[in-house]
Design a protein around this motif. Structure first.
Motif, PDB file in Angstrom:
ATOM      1  N   LEU B   5      46.483  38.295  14.229  1.00  0.00           N
ATOM      2  CA  LEU B   5      47.851  38.626  14.591  1.00  0.00           C
ATOM      3  C   LEU B   5      48.250  39.787  13.696  1.00  0.00           C
ATOM      4  CD1 LEU B   5      49.272  34.975  14.405  1.00  0.00           C
ATOM      5  CD2 LEU B   5      48.493  36.157  16.464  1.00  0.00           C
ATOM      6  N   SER B   6      48.806  40.861  14.258  1.00  0.00           N
ATOM      7  CA  SER B   6      49.239  41.971  13.406  1.00  0.00           C
ATOM      8  C   SER B   6      50.632  41.685  12.871  1.00  0.00           C
ATOM      9  CB  SER B   6      49.300  43.272  14.209  1.00  0.00           C
ATOM     10  OG  SER B   6      48.192  43.368  15.053  1.00  0.00           O
ATOM     11  N   LYS B   7      50.825  42.036  11.624  1.00  0.00           N
ATOM     12  CA  LYS B   7      52.139  41.840  10.997  1.00  0.00           C
ATOM     13  C   LYS B   7      53.133  42.859  11.529  1.00  0.00           C
ATOM     14  CE  LYS B   7      51.745  38.715   7.544  1.00  0.00           C
ATOM     15  NZ  LYS B   7      52.449  37.516   7.943  1.00  0.00           N
ATOM     16  N   ILE B   8      54.341  42.412  11.831  1.00  0.00           N
ATOM     17  CA  ILE B   8      55.456  43.312  12.108  1.00  0.00           C
ATOM     18  C   ILE B   8      56.618  42.811  11.254  1.00  0.00           C
ATOM     19  CG2 ILE B   8      54.747  43.919  14.480  1.00  0.00           C
ATOM     20  CD1 ILE B   8      56.857  41.860  15.473  1.00  0.00           C
ATOM     21  N   PRO B   9      57.694  43.596  11.106  1.00  0.00           N
ATOM     22  CA  PRO B   9      58.799  43.078  10.290  1.00  0.00           C
ATOM     23  C   PRO B   9      59.259  41.711  10.821  1.00  0.00           C
ATOM     24  CG  PRO B   9      59.152  45.392  10.797  1.00  0.00           C
ATOM     25  CD  PRO B   9      57.950  44.956  11.588  1.00  0.00           C
ATOM     26  N   HIS B  10      59.335  40.739   9.959  1.00  0.00           N
ATOM     27  CA  HIS B  10      59.773  39.367  10.292  1.00  0.00           C
ATOM     28  C   HIS B  10      58.867  38.629  11.250  1.00  0.00           C
ATOM     29  CE1 HIS B  10      63.492  40.152   8.208  1.00  0.00           C
ATOM     30  NE2 HIS B  10      63.639  41.261   8.917  1.00  0.00           N
ATOM     31  N   GLY B  11      57.644  39.123  11.485  1.00  0.00           N
ATOM     32  CA  GLY B  11      56.818  38.359  12.419  1.00  0.00           C
ATOM     33  C   GLY B  11      55.456  38.954  12.682  1.00  0.00           C
ATOM     34  N   LEU B  68      51.677  44.204  24.363  1.00  0.00           N
ATOM     35  CA  LEU B  68      51.804  43.277  23.240  1.00  0.00           C
ATOM     36  C   LEU B  68      52.893  42.233  23.455  1.00  0.00           C
ATOM     37  CD1 LEU B  68      51.594  45.724  20.176  1.00  0.00           C
ATOM     38  CD2 LEU B  68      49.749  44.346  21.166  1.00  0.00           C
ATOM     39  N   VAL B  69      52.698  41.113  22.806  1.00  0.00           N
ATOM     40  CA  VAL B  69      53.757  40.111  22.690  1.00  0.00           C
ATOM     41  C   VAL B  69      54.221  40.153  21.236  1.00  0.00           C
ATOM     42  CG1 VAL B  69      54.331  37.657  22.836  1.00  0.00           C
ATOM     43  CG2 VAL B  69      52.685  38.659  24.458  1.00  0.00           C
ATOM     44  N   ARG B  70      55.525  40.186  21.031  1.00  0.00           N
ATOM     45  CA  ARG B  70      56.071  40.201  19.668  1.00  0.00           C
ATOM     46  C   ARG B  70      56.798  38.908  19.368  1.00  0.00           C
ATOM     47  NH1 ARG B  70      56.222  45.653  18.153  1.00  0.00           N
ATOM     48  NH2 ARG B  70      55.452  46.753  19.993  1.00  0.00           N
TER      49      ARG B  70
END
Ligand SMILES: Nc1ncnc2c1ncn2[C@@H]1O[C@H](COP(=O)(O)OP(=O)(O)OP(=O)(O)O)[C@@H](O)[C@H]1O
Ligand SMILES: [Mg+2]
Lengths: 115, 143
Positions: B5-11, B68-70
């Protein structure tokens, strides 16, 4: 989730293990049950003792098994259902559709008794 | 079994493949555990998230792996908000049929949103920046 199938006294026992989430393993289990019914299984027990929780794909498997067996005059029984799964079946108002038993042995015996 | 899973801000963000469902489930459980939620609540929220993520993968992004799904997760003491967003075309949640009515009861599909709503305190649908579906779910710790 992984699953195995056995047979005991003419009853097919399907035993999934682990949380059921949608995906390839879930499809495999659904297809396997369908195949077993196609080749003649009429009495089936799904042992849910190793399934702590499931999403709607778990309900899909149970309903598919129920419908498939009913269509052929067969019968499905559930054994060792856990609290969270029982809650989910209640939420989706399917409680009355499934016969449940505290153990696999009792579920198997259930087929030869009136209820 | 590396499902990154790639990191994104807050998730996290991930391609539209169901093989990521298990990793998302573990991620949500870990984060909620860190936030001090109890086992039962964690199980309920994780299932709810899984329903929306699965819908994002299947119905929103139609398993197009370039989409992508975020998933964003925000928690304050005693409460959590989780957002799931896809890059699909959106849909009208009000028009989804009840899984309890008539012949729907014994249909194989059509229960995901219903189940997800029952397991958390509130669910809101909106449209993302690019027109996809954005679902926001909220859960308070039971007292
Ligand atoms: N993110 C989404 N994008 C587009 N359409 C969606 C999205 N989420 C849900 N839908 C639509 O809403 C319907 C209902 O979703 P729901 O999750 O309740 O049932 P399902 O996915 O069809 O079956 P189940 O979840 O029981 O396997 C879907 O069939 C789809 O048409
Ligand atoms: Mg769904």
């Amino acid at each position: 989730m992984k699953f195995k199938t056995d047979e005991k006294d003419g009853v097919v026992i399907v035993t999934p293990k682990g949380k059921i989430l949608d995906g390839s393993d879930t499809n495999k289990m659904r297809d396997k049950i369908e195949e077993l019914v196609r080749i003649g299984a009429r009495r089936m027990v799904i042992d849910l003792g190793g399934v702590p929780h499931m999403d709607s794909s778990g309900i899909r498997i149970l309903v598919a098994a129920l419908n498939g067996l009913r269509k052929e005059g067969g019968e499905l029984r559930l054994a060792r259902i856990t609290t969270k799964v029982e809650d989910l079946i209640a939420i989706t108002q399917l409680t009355g559709q499934f016969k449940t038993h505290p153990s696999v042995e009792e579920a198997v015996r259930g087929f030869s008794s009136p209820n | 079994m590396a499902r990154r899973l790639s990191k994104i801000p807050h998730g996290v963000a991930f391609p539209s493949d169901q093989k990521f469902l298990a990793a998302v489930d573990r991620y949500v459980e870990q984060e909620l555990k860190k936030a001090g939620f109890g086992k039962d609540v964690i199980a309920d929220v994780a299932i709810s998230v899984s329903e929306f993520v699965n819908n994002a993968i299947l119905h929103g992004n139609r398993q197009d792996e370039s989409k992508l799904v975020r998933l964003e997760l925000y928690h304050a003491p005693g409460q959590v908000t989780i957002c799931v967003e896809d890059e699909g075309e959106g849909f009208e949640p009000d028009k989804v049929a009840s899984p309890l009515e008539g012949e729907n009861l014994l249909k194989e599909v059509g229960r995901g949103i219903f189940i997800a709503k029952m397991l958390v305190d509130s669910v809101e649908f909106s449209r993302g920046e690019k027109g996809g579906t954005r679902v926001k779910l909220f859960k308070k710790l039971p007292v």
